[in-house]
Design an enzyme around this catalytic site. Structure first.
Site, short mmCIF file in Angstrom:
data_model
loop_
_atom_site.label_atom_id
_atom_site.label_comp_id
_atom_site.label_asym_id
_atom_site.label_seq_id
_atom_site.Cartn_x
_atom_site.Cartn_y
_atom_site.Cartn_z
N ILE A 1 0.85 -1.21 0.00
CA ILE A 1 0.00 0.00 0.00
C ILE A 1 0.87 1.25 0.00
O ILE A 1 0.57 2.23 -0.68
CB ILE A 1 -0.98 0.01 1.19
N ALA B 1 4.41 1.34 7.77
CA ALA B 1 5.36 0.24 8.03
C ALA B 1 4.81 -0.71 9.08
O ALA B 1 4.42 -0.29 10.17
CB ALA B 1 6.70 0.81 8.48
N THR C 1 -6.04 -1.35 10.46
CA THR C 1 -6.83 -2.39 9.81
C THR C 1 -8.17 -2.60 10.51
O THR C 1 -8.29 -2.37 11.72
CB THR C 1 -6.02 -3.72 9.84
N ASP C 2 -9.15 -3.12 9.77
CA ASP C 2 -10.43 -3.48 10.39
C ASP C 2 -10.30 -4.71 11.29
O ASP C 2 -11.21 -5.01 12.07
CB ASP C 2 -11.51 -3.69 9.32
N GLU C 3 -9.17 -5.43 11.16
CA GLU C 3 -9.03 -6.67 11.94
C GLU C 3 -8.96 -6.40 13.45
O GLU C 3 -9.16 -7.31 14.25
CB GLU C 3 -7.80 -7.45 11.49
N TYR D 1 -1.18 -10.54 14.87
CA TYR D 1 -1.13 -9.37 13.98
C TYR D 1 -2.13 -8.31 14.41
O TYR D 1 -1.78 -7.15 14.64
CB TYR D 1 -1.39 -9.78 12.52
N LYS E 1 -1.62 -4.49 15.96
CA LYS E 1 -2.15 -3.28 15.32
C LYS E 1 -3.08 -2.54 16.30
O LYS E 1 -3.09 -1.31 16.35
CB LYS E 1 -2.91 -3.63 14.04
N LYS F 1 -0.38 -13.06 0.01
CA LYS F 1 -1.77 -12.72 0.35
C LYS F 1 -2.71 -13.36 -0.67
O LYS F 1 -2.32 -13.68 -1.79
CB LYS F 1 -1.95 -11.21 0.38
N LEU F 2 -3.99 -13.51 -0.28
CA LEU F 2 -4.92 -14.35 -1.05
C LEU F 2 -4.94 -14.03 -2.55
O LEU F 2 -4.72 -14.93 -3.37
CB LEU F 2 -6.35 -14.22 -0.48
N TYR G 1 -8.48 -21.88 2.62
CA TYR G 1 -8.50 -22.31 4.03
C TYR G 1 -9.92 -22.69 4.46
O TYR G 1 -10.89 -21.95 4.17
CB TYR G 1 -8.02 -21.18 4.95
P1 NAD Z 1 3.42 -4.85 3.35
O1 NAD Z 1 3.78 -6.01 4.20
O2 NAD Z 1 3.23 -5.04 1.89
O3 NAD Z 1 4.53 -3.71 3.50
C1 NAD Z 1 5.09 -3.36 4.73
C2 NAD Z 1 6.32 -2.49 4.46
O4 NAD Z 1 6.84 -2.07 5.74
C3 NAD Z 1 7.44 -3.22 3.73
O5 NAD Z 1 7.95 -2.41 2.69
C4 NAD Z 1 8.49 -3.45 4.81
O6 NAD Z 1 9.82 -3.49 4.30
C5 NAD Z 1 8.25 -2.26 5.74
N1 NAD Z 1 8.69 -2.53 7.12
C6 NAD Z 1 8.38 -3.63 7.87
N2 NAD Z 1 8.99 -3.53 9.07
C7 NAD Z 1 9.67 -2.34 9.08
C8 NAD Z 1 10.47 -1.68 10.04
N3 NAD Z 1 10.72 -2.23 11.24
N4 NAD Z 1 11.01 -0.49 9.72
C9 NAD Z 1 10.79 0.07 8.49
N5 NAD Z 1 10.04 -0.52 7.54
C10 NAD Z 1 9.48 -1.72 7.83
O7 NAD Z 1 2.12 -4.21 4.03
P2 NAD Z 1 0.84 -3.53 3.37
O8 NAD Z 1 -0.11 -4.58 2.98
O9 NAD Z 1 1.30 -2.54 2.38
O10 NAD Z 1 0.23 -2.78 4.63
C11 NAD Z 1 0.66 -1.46 4.97
C12 NAD Z 1 -0.08 -1.01 6.20
O11 NAD Z 1 -1.48 -1.01 5.96
C13 NAD Z 1 0.14 -1.89 7.43
O12 NAD Z 1 0.25 -1.05 8.55
C14 NAD Z 1 -1.12 -2.74 7.50
O13 NAD Z 1 -1.40 -3.10 8.82
C15 NAD Z 1 -2.15 -1.78 6.95
N6 NAD Z 1 -3.31 -2.39 6.29
C16 NAD Z 1 -3.13 -3.31 5.29
C17 NAD Z 1 -4.25 -3.82 4.63
C18 NAD Z 1 -4.10 -4.81 3.49
O14 NAD Z 1 -5.10 -5.33 3.01
N7 NAD Z 1 -2.90 -5.08 3.00
C19 NAD Z 1 -5.53 -3.44 5.02
C20 NAD Z 1 -5.67 -2.51 6.07
C21 NAD Z 1 -4.55 -1.99 6.68
O1 TDX Z 2 -3.64 -19.14 0.77
C1 TDX Z 2 -4.58 -18.56 1.33
N1 TDX Z 2 -5.82 -19.15 1.36
C2 TDX Z 2 -6.90 -18.58 1.98
O2 TDX Z 2 -8.00 -19.16 1.99
C3 TDX Z 2 -4.44 -17.26 1.95
C4 TDX Z 2 -3.11 -16.56 1.95
C5 TDX Z 2 -5.54 -16.70 2.56
N2 TDX Z 2 -6.74 -17.33 2.60
C6 TDX Z 2 -7.90 -16.69 3.25
C7 TDX Z 2 -7.67 -16.16 4.64
C8 TDX Z 2 -8.55 -14.93 4.71
O3 TDX Z 2 -9.87 -15.29 5.06
O4 TDX Z 2 -8.20 -15.53 2.45
C9 TDX Z 2 -8.58 -14.41 3.27
C10 TDX Z 2 -7.61 -13.27 3.03
O5 TDX Z 2 -6.36 -13.66 3.56
P1 TDX Z 2 -5.07 -12.71 3.50
O6 TDX Z 2 -4.84 -12.29 2.10
O7 TDX Z 2 -3.97 -13.38 4.25
O8 TDX Z 2 -5.61 -11.41 4.25
P2 TDX Z 2 -6.21 -11.18 5.72
O9 TDX Z 2 -5.77 -12.20 6.67
O10 TDX Z 2 -7.70 -10.99 5.55
O11 TDX Z 2 -5.51 -9.77 6.08
C11 TDX Z 2 -5.34 -8.74 5.09
O12 TDX Z 2 -6.31 -7.74 5.21
C12 TDX Z 2 -6.27 -6.95 6.38
C13 TDX Z 2 -3.95 -8.12 5.21
O13 TDX Z 2 -2.97 -9.12 5.08
C14 TDX Z 2 -3.80 -7.39 6.52
O14 TDX Z 2 -2.55 -6.74 6.59
C15 TDX Z 2 -4.89 -6.36 6.60
O15 TDX Z 2 -4.85 -5.71 7.84
#
Ligand code: NAD
Ligand code: TDX
Length: 355
Positions: free
Chosen positions: A17, A90, A133-135, A158, A162, A197-198, A215
């Protein structure tokens, strides 16, 4: 009210993101400042995601490779680049990894956020936005939505880490008057999404004819938001929201996991050569052992953000999924780069144990 900033530090800007947000921000006509991407480059950070941005924006874009838990490096960066706004992405972000090895989640997500808040307070940074996150709200039954008033009930290491970081942000505003805003968003998808991720995992496995590990019974529900819509929500909040406020961000796109995977299979069947067997890619779906503590359903009520700040998502899931599949098809070199040895090993260990 619309705030302006001259130097925005984006933590985690090399992640999924964060990299989309940097691209979004530098492309906006209402932002003429510089962006400092502060990222330690864990397995999830990839500088290739921003290679073109670094070229296009020259000295409006700076990359600092450092840890958010390193208070001296954080302070040096804020001072050196005159940072007046921090947008904090981060984090360790993968629920499955947090179940296997929570330590790094506690360190980065809690101690890292604390370190940033403390530095922002000491150095008088004008704005601190925390991305969450909504989690943190736990799991919903078949009905209802998370609002900004929903009590916190995190279920994974996780989401607990958060939740702790959200509470620290709140406390720094209430206690020290730090000018903060914060947002809790549902599941994102789109370009540059790490294939643990999924959605990206399913796209890449389906392209290669590998099993698609779903899963449990596949009936868990997530509320999917295209990543650019999350970026626009964050920028709207950073510019306009009252200090100390929080906003939920979601796409009103609730889907079961099996519906997501089936749709991806259909899209790929339509766009590339059939499997050697001639079977549709949905034949690759394989039910595997469930995630422990697997939250059943997330669904966001984002009416506060729509009402107060006029935000609306621009994508529905059908157009967003198709754009995402197209992006992965068009960017095989990015995919190759993220599939490092360490990532391969994670896949082998995680899915071998699910049987
Ligand atoms: P990501 O795992 O893709 O990226 C995380 C980044 O943070 C990476 O570039 C990593 O190198 C950096 N990082 C990790 N530890 C660090 C540290 N100690 N110091 C400096 N940099 C560090 O994550 P994302 O999916 O882009 O999520 C970004 C943010 O958004 C997170 O805070 C996550 O909780 C939140 N978020 C994600 C989702 C989602 O669906 N992916 C949804 C809601 C909220
Ligand atoms: O291989 C898989 N099979 C599967 O069924 C994976 C990786 C996931 N899943 C399921 C688990 C969840 O119900 O799919 C759904 C989505 O899983 P993830 O992509 O791991 O996401 P989730 O656990 O929902 O969390 C994501 O959204 C909220 C992000 O990783 C978080 O950082 C964010 O806060």
């Amino acid at each position: 009210m619309s705030r302006t900033f001259s130097s925005v530090m984006v933590t985690g800007g090399a992640g999924f993101i964060g990299s989309n947000f940097i691209r979004y921000l530098l492309g906006r006509p209402d932002f003429q400042g510089m962006v400092v991407n502060y990222d330690v480059l864990t397995y999830a950070g990839n500088p290739l995601s921003l290679a073109d941005v670094a070229q296009q924006y020259g000295d409006r874009y700076v990359f600092v490779k450092a840890d958010i838990c390193d208070g001296a490096a954080v302070r040096d960066t804020i001072r050196a680049h005159g940072v007046d706004c921090i947008v904090h992405f981060a984090a360790e972000s993968h629920v499955d990894r947090s179940i296997v090895a929570p330590d790094e989640f506690i360190r980065t997500n809690i101690m890292g956020t604390y370190t940033l808040l403390q530095a922002a307070r000491e150095l008088g940074v004008a704005h601190f936005h925390h991305v969450s996150t909504d989690e943190v709200f736990g799991s919903l039954g078949p009905t209802g939505f998370f609002t900004e008033e929903t009590p916190y009930a995190p279920n994974s290491p996780y989401s607990a880490s958060k939740a702790a970081s959200d509470h620290l942000v709140r406390a720094y505003h209430q206690t020290y008057g730090l000018p903060t805003t914060h947002s809790n968003c549902s599941n994102n998808y789109g370009p540059y999404h790490f294939p643990e991720k999924l959605i990206p995992l399913m796209i890449l496995n389906a392209l290669e004819g590998k099993p698609l590990p779903v899963y449990g019974n596949g009936l868990n529900i997530r509320d999917w938001l295209y990543v650019e819509d999350h970026c626009s929500a964050i920028w709207t909040i950073v510019q306009n929201a009252a200090y100390g406020s929080s906003y939920n961000v979601g796409g009103r796109n609730e889907l079961t996991n099996i519906a997501v995977v089936t749709k991806i299979c259909e899209l790929i069947d339509r766009k590339v050569e059939p499997l050697a067997s001639g079977a549709p890619r949905s034949s690759l779906i394989t039910y595997v052992k469930d995630r422990p503590g697997h939250d059943l359903r997330y669904a966001i009520d984002c009416s506060k953000l729509e009402r107060d700040l006029g935000w609306k998502p621009a994508h529905d899931w059908e157009s967003g999924f198709e754009e995402t599949v197209d992006w992965y098809l068009a960017n095989p070199q990015w995919v190759e780069q993220v599939r490092s040895g360490a990532y391969k090993q994670w896949l082998e260990t995680n899915y071998a144990s699910r049987g």
